[in-house]
Design an enzyme around this catalytic site. Structure first.
Site, PDB file in Angstrom:
ATOM      1  N   LYS A 179       0.885  -1.175   0.000  1.00  0.00           N
ATOM      2  CA  LYS A 179       0.000   0.000   0.000  1.00  0.00           C
ATOM      3  C   LYS A 179       0.917   1.218   0.000  1.00  0.00           C
ATOM      4  CE  LYS A 179      -2.240   3.115   1.759  1.00  0.00           C
ATOM      5  NZ  LYS A 179      -1.897   4.450   1.253  1.00  0.00           N
ATOM      6  N   GLY A 232       6.018   4.974   8.556  1.00  0.00           N
ATOM      7  CA  GLY A 232       5.210   6.188   8.563  1.00  0.00           C
ATOM      8  C   GLY A 232       5.256   6.848   9.920  1.00  0.00           C
ATOM      9  N   SER A 233       4.245   7.623  10.212  1.00  0.00           N
ATOM     10  CA  SER A 233       4.259   8.427  11.436  1.00  0.00           C
ATOM     11  C   SER A 233       3.999   7.563  12.677  1.00  0.00           C
ATOM     12  CB  SER A 233       3.189   9.511  11.333  1.00  0.00           C
ATOM     13  OG  SER A 233       1.918   8.908  11.218  1.00  0.00           O
ATOM     14  N   GLU A 254       8.493   1.206  11.521  1.00  0.00           N
ATOM     15  CA  GLU A 254       9.609   2.148  11.323  1.00  0.00           C
ATOM     16  C   GLU A 254       8.976   3.533  11.327  1.00  0.00           C
ATOM     17  OE1 GLU A 254      12.649   1.247  11.351  1.00  0.00           O
ATOM     18  OE2 GLU A 254      12.287  -0.904  11.203  1.00  0.00           O
ATOM     19  N   CYS A 288      12.775  10.701   7.832  1.00  0.00           N
ATOM     20  CA  CYS A 288      12.615  10.286   9.231  1.00  0.00           C
ATOM     21  C   CYS A 288      13.872  10.647  10.000  1.00  0.00           C
ATOM     22  CB  CYS A 288      12.345   8.793   9.300  1.00  0.00           C
ATOM     23  SG  CYS A 288      13.550   7.815   8.405  1.00  0.00           S
ATOM     24  N   GLU A 386       7.240  15.673  15.472  1.00  0.00           N
ATOM     25  CA  GLU A 386       7.908  15.629  14.172  1.00  0.00           C
ATOM     26  C   GLU A 386       7.107  16.467  13.166  1.00  0.00           C
ATOM     27  OE1 GLU A 386       7.575  11.998  11.990  1.00  0.00           O
ATOM     28  OE2 GLU A 386       9.661  12.129  11.322  1.00  0.00           O
TER      29      GLU A 386
HETATM   30  P1  NAD Z   1       1.619   8.620   7.524  1.00  0.00           P
HETATM   31  O1  NAD Z   1       1.793   7.834   8.772  1.00  0.00           O
HETATM   32  O2  NAD Z   1       0.543   9.635   7.463  1.00  0.00           O
HETATM   33  O3  NAD Z   1       1.359   7.648   6.272  1.00  0.00           O
HETATM   34  C1  NAD Z   1       2.225   6.606   5.941  1.00  0.00           C
HETATM   35  C2  NAD Z   1       1.455   5.533   5.185  1.00  0.00           C
HETATM   36  O4  NAD Z   1       0.424   5.033   6.031  1.00  0.00           O
HETATM   37  C3  NAD Z   1       0.745   6.037   3.923  1.00  0.00           C
HETATM   38  O5  NAD Z   1       0.785   5.042   2.935  1.00  0.00           O
HETATM   39  C4  NAD Z   1      -0.683   6.245   4.400  1.00  0.00           C
HETATM   40  O6  NAD Z   1      -1.634   6.117   3.361  1.00  0.00           O
HETATM   41  C5  NAD Z   1      -0.829   5.111   5.392  1.00  0.00           C
HETATM   42  N1  NAD Z   1      -1.852   5.336   6.433  1.00  0.00           N
HETATM   43  C6  NAD Z   1      -2.305   6.516   6.926  1.00  0.00           C
HETATM   44  N2  NAD Z   1      -3.264   6.299   7.851  1.00  0.00           N
HETATM   45  C7  NAD Z   1      -3.383   4.948   7.969  1.00  0.00           C
HETATM   46  C8  NAD Z   1      -4.181   4.090   8.774  1.00  0.00           C
HETATM   47  N3  NAD Z   1      -5.054   4.577   9.663  1.00  0.00           N
HETATM   48  N4  NAD Z   1      -4.026   2.759   8.659  1.00  0.00           N
HETATM   49  C9  NAD Z   1      -3.129   2.238   7.781  1.00  0.00           C
HETATM   50  N5  NAD Z   1      -2.363   2.994   6.972  1.00  0.00           N
HETATM   51  C10 NAD Z   1      -2.480   4.333   7.068  1.00  0.00           C
HETATM   52  O7  NAD Z   1       3.047   9.248   7.245  1.00  0.00           O
HETATM   53  P2  NAD Z   1       3.522  10.216   6.081  1.00  0.00           P
HETATM   54  O8  NAD Z   1       3.205  11.615   6.454  1.00  0.00           O
HETATM   55  O9  NAD Z   1       3.084   9.688   4.771  1.00  0.00           O
HETATM   56  O10 NAD Z   1       5.085   9.969   6.198  1.00  0.00           O
HETATM   57  C11 NAD Z   1       5.879  10.605   7.097  1.00  0.00           C
HETATM   58  C12 NAD Z   1       6.214   9.745   8.295  1.00  0.00           C
HETATM   59  O11 NAD Z   1       6.923   8.571   7.910  1.00  0.00           O
HETATM   60  C13 NAD Z   1       7.135  10.474   9.248  1.00  0.00           C
HETATM   61  O12 NAD Z   1       6.701  10.256  10.557  1.00  0.00           O
HETATM   62  C14 NAD Z   1       8.483   9.818   9.009  1.00  0.00           C
HETATM   63  O13 NAD Z   1       9.385   9.938  10.061  1.00  0.00           O
HETATM   64  C15 NAD Z   1       8.064   8.406   8.759  1.00  0.00           C
HETATM   65  N6  NAD Z   1       9.139   7.664   8.078  1.00  0.00           N
HETATM   66  C16 NAD Z   1       9.870   6.767   8.818  1.00  0.00           C
HETATM   67  C17 NAD Z   1      10.933   6.092   8.229  1.00  0.00           C
HETATM   68  C18 NAD Z   1      11.743   5.093   9.030  1.00  0.00           C
HETATM   69  O14 NAD Z   1      12.439   4.297   8.429  1.00  0.00           O
HETATM   70  N7  NAD Z   1      11.712   5.126  10.344  1.00  0.00           N
HETATM   71  C19 NAD Z   1      11.233   6.319   6.879  1.00  0.00           C
HETATM   72  C20 NAD Z   1      10.464   7.234   6.152  1.00  0.00           C
HETATM   73  C21 NAD Z   1       9.410   7.903   6.770  1.00  0.00           C
END
Ligand code: NAD
Length: 489
Positions: A179, A232-233, A254, A288, A386
């Site tokens: 996804k 993600g977040s 992550e 991140c 963040e």
């Molecule tokens: P996000 O958490 O909003 O979204 C990430 C992914 O999750 C997207 O594909 C989104 O569609 C999906 N998503 C959103 N809500 C969801 C839910 N309720 N259930 C399942 N999936 C859902 O994050 P973002 O703004 O797209 O990305 C930024 C974040 O990603 C930052 O916090 C960053 O630090 C983190 N990140 C971490 C790493 C790592 O390796 N630690 C690497 C890259 C990014």
């Protein structure tokens, strides 16, 4: 983006075929460069998730019976196709994210290197042997596939994000449903098609387009998904851990960071300023591992601050290879970042650079000026949340130990950097700072495909991506005991 207008709709990729969402819905994707609608993506719901997971379940047993060496060879072919179609992939990433081609090319290379590294693991996939207390009994620990992997990723560096999850998930004998972010549908579509062309069978890799709270959350809740690997977040990660954990699926997270970079009084200030600016502003702060807390010790604080502000003022926003940083990924991100800066200013922070949306020729896009704040309370929300944008805050420390205290006074623990000419100070910092990656005399990022990456505290849940350690996320251990003298049982 697809060239002709009829191809501007990006479907799911399920069981080797392109399909729209079953209820015919599409979501808009806008260009970060000028805000116009770039394409539409299938707006998947629970029924689409069910279909994709069913395809993955059907294909997994046969995929798992291929030898790891053969799976690795298929992945290596896939990497060669990524290189063959590199220009198209880079163009897709630039259109989706607005980043300069130089950055997208660097990310393609990172995805390629990860692919080669993981493909090589097909010839290792090492386990262990161990002695037994029982005579004539051999014992070995081997890696076993988990089943169907639900892979959910962020938009910031799309190609490496896919590569870091899809390659090890498949190498370990799982099938996968990816996804991607709703902001990067086309690069994910191309990526999956190339893997299929390379020989990944229909159903072994599926792409489910759509919105997080719809497609993403349905994938996490689906009982047919044995493993959820999420980048993600921390906020979304927490929900995923709860939902998938409730049905006892394996969950690998992550998550975010609020990464500190410390400048000691014996640092080479030129190098430290350059590293701080790169950490804070490269990829428009959408890392991140971005350096969002810059901590300088008293004796060099003023000089470092002055030099960082001067370098920041010279940075150029744009989309070509001469630009230092591009836009952030969507309008929501612009609002979130500028709201956070405004809030901090009302609570006493001082603005040293940026703090605004870019105007003029860039006004229609999602460009935020590189921003430096001073006199920020370490417990202010801007210090603990963040932002995922080009914003960094400065903090003053008495000495290195005071700086380390500030570093660790955070809910996150992803990466950290220190600048010093002393080996002793560098190691002292590395021992005490709470972070999954520590850099001495460099930026807060810099992981490589063979280096395990992940964070302490709320930056993850203990798993690592990249490196051989990534295999621990995507496989389970099976202890096989062989009794070769049955009469002795
Ligand atoms: P996000 O958490 O909003 O979204 C990430 C992914 O999750 C997207 O594909 C989104 O569609 C999906 N998503 C959103 N809500 C969801 C839910 N309720 N259930 C399942 N999936 C859902 O994050 P973002 O703004 O797209 O990305 C930024 C974040 O990603 C930052 O916090 C960053 O630090 C983190 N990140 C971490 C790493 C790592 O390796 N630690 C690497 C890259 C990014």
């Amino acid at each position: 983006m697809p060239g002709d207008p009829d191809a501007r709709r990006i479907p799911n990729f399920v069981d080797g075929a392109d399909v729209g969402a079953q209820d015919g819905r599409w979501a808009e994707k806008r260009s970060p460069v000028d805000g116009r609608v770039l394409c539409e993506l299938a707006r998947s719901g629970a029924a689409d998730v069910e279909e994709a997971v069913a395809a993955a379940r059907r294909s997994q047993p046969a995929w798992a019976t291929r030898t790891p060496v053969e799976r690795g060879e298929i992945l290596r072919r896939a990497v060669e196709l990524l290189i063959r179609d590199g220009d198209e992939l880079v163009a897709a990433v630039c259109a989706e994210t607005g980043k300069p081609p130089r950055d997208a090319r660097g990310e393609l290379k990172a995805a390629v290197e990860m692919g080669y590294f993981v493909a090589g693991e097909g010839r290792r996939l090492y386990g262990h042997t161990m002695p037994s207390a029982v005579p004539h009994k051999a014992s070995m620990l081997v890696r076993s596939p988990i089943g169907v992997a639900g892979l959910i990723v962020a938009a910031n560096t799309p190609l490496p994000n896919y590569a870091w999850k899809v390659f090890p998930a498949l190498l370990c004998g799982n099938s996968a449903v990816l996804k991607p972010s709703e902001d990067t549908p086309w690069s994910a579509h191309l990526f999956a098609h190339l893997l299929h062309e390379a020989g990944v069978p229909a159903g072994a890799l599926n792409v489910l387009q759509g919105l997080g709270p719809e497609a993403g959350s349905a994938l996490v809740a689906d009982p047919g998904v044995d493993l959820v690997s999420f980048t993600g977040s921390s906020q979304v990660g927490r929900t995923i851990q709860t939902v998938a954990g409730n049905r006892l699926a394996k969950v690998c997270l992550e998550l975010g960071g609020k990464n500190p970079l410390v400048v000691c009084d014996d640092a080479d200030l030129g190098v430290a300023v350059k590293a701080a600016a790169l950490s804070a502003f490269s990829n428009a702060g959408q890392r991140c591992a971005a350096g969002s807390r810059i901590i300088a010790v008293e004796p060099v604080y003023e000089e470092f601050r002055e030099r960082l502000v001067a370098v920041t003022a010279e940075l150029r926003l744009g989309t070509d290879d001469d630009a230092d940083l591009g836009p952030v990924v969507n309008e929501r991100a612009v609002a979130r970042i500028l709201d956070a800066v405004e809030g901090a200013l009302t609570r006493g922070a001082k603005l040293l650079a940026g703090g605004r949306r870019a105007d003029g020729a860039l006004a229609d896009g999602y460009f935020v000026e590189p921003t430096v704040l001073d006199e920020v309370d370490p417990h202010d929300p801007i210090s603990t949340t963040e932002l995922f944008g080009p914003v960094t805050c400065l903090y003053r420390a008495r000495d290195l130990d005071d700086a380390i205290r500030l570093c660790n006074d955070s809910p996150f623990g992803l990466t950290a950097a220190v600048h010093t000419n002393s080996v002793h100070r560098g190691l002292h910092f590395a021992e005490r700072v709470q972070a999954g990656m520590v850099v001495v005399n460099g930026p807060t990022y810099g992981s490589e495909p063979h280096m395990p990456f992940g964070g302490f505290k709320q930056s993850g849940n203990g798993f690592r991506e990249a490196g051989t350690e990534a295999l621990d996320a995507f496989s389970d251990w099976k202890n096989v005991c062989l009794i070769h003298d049955p009469d002795r049982i």
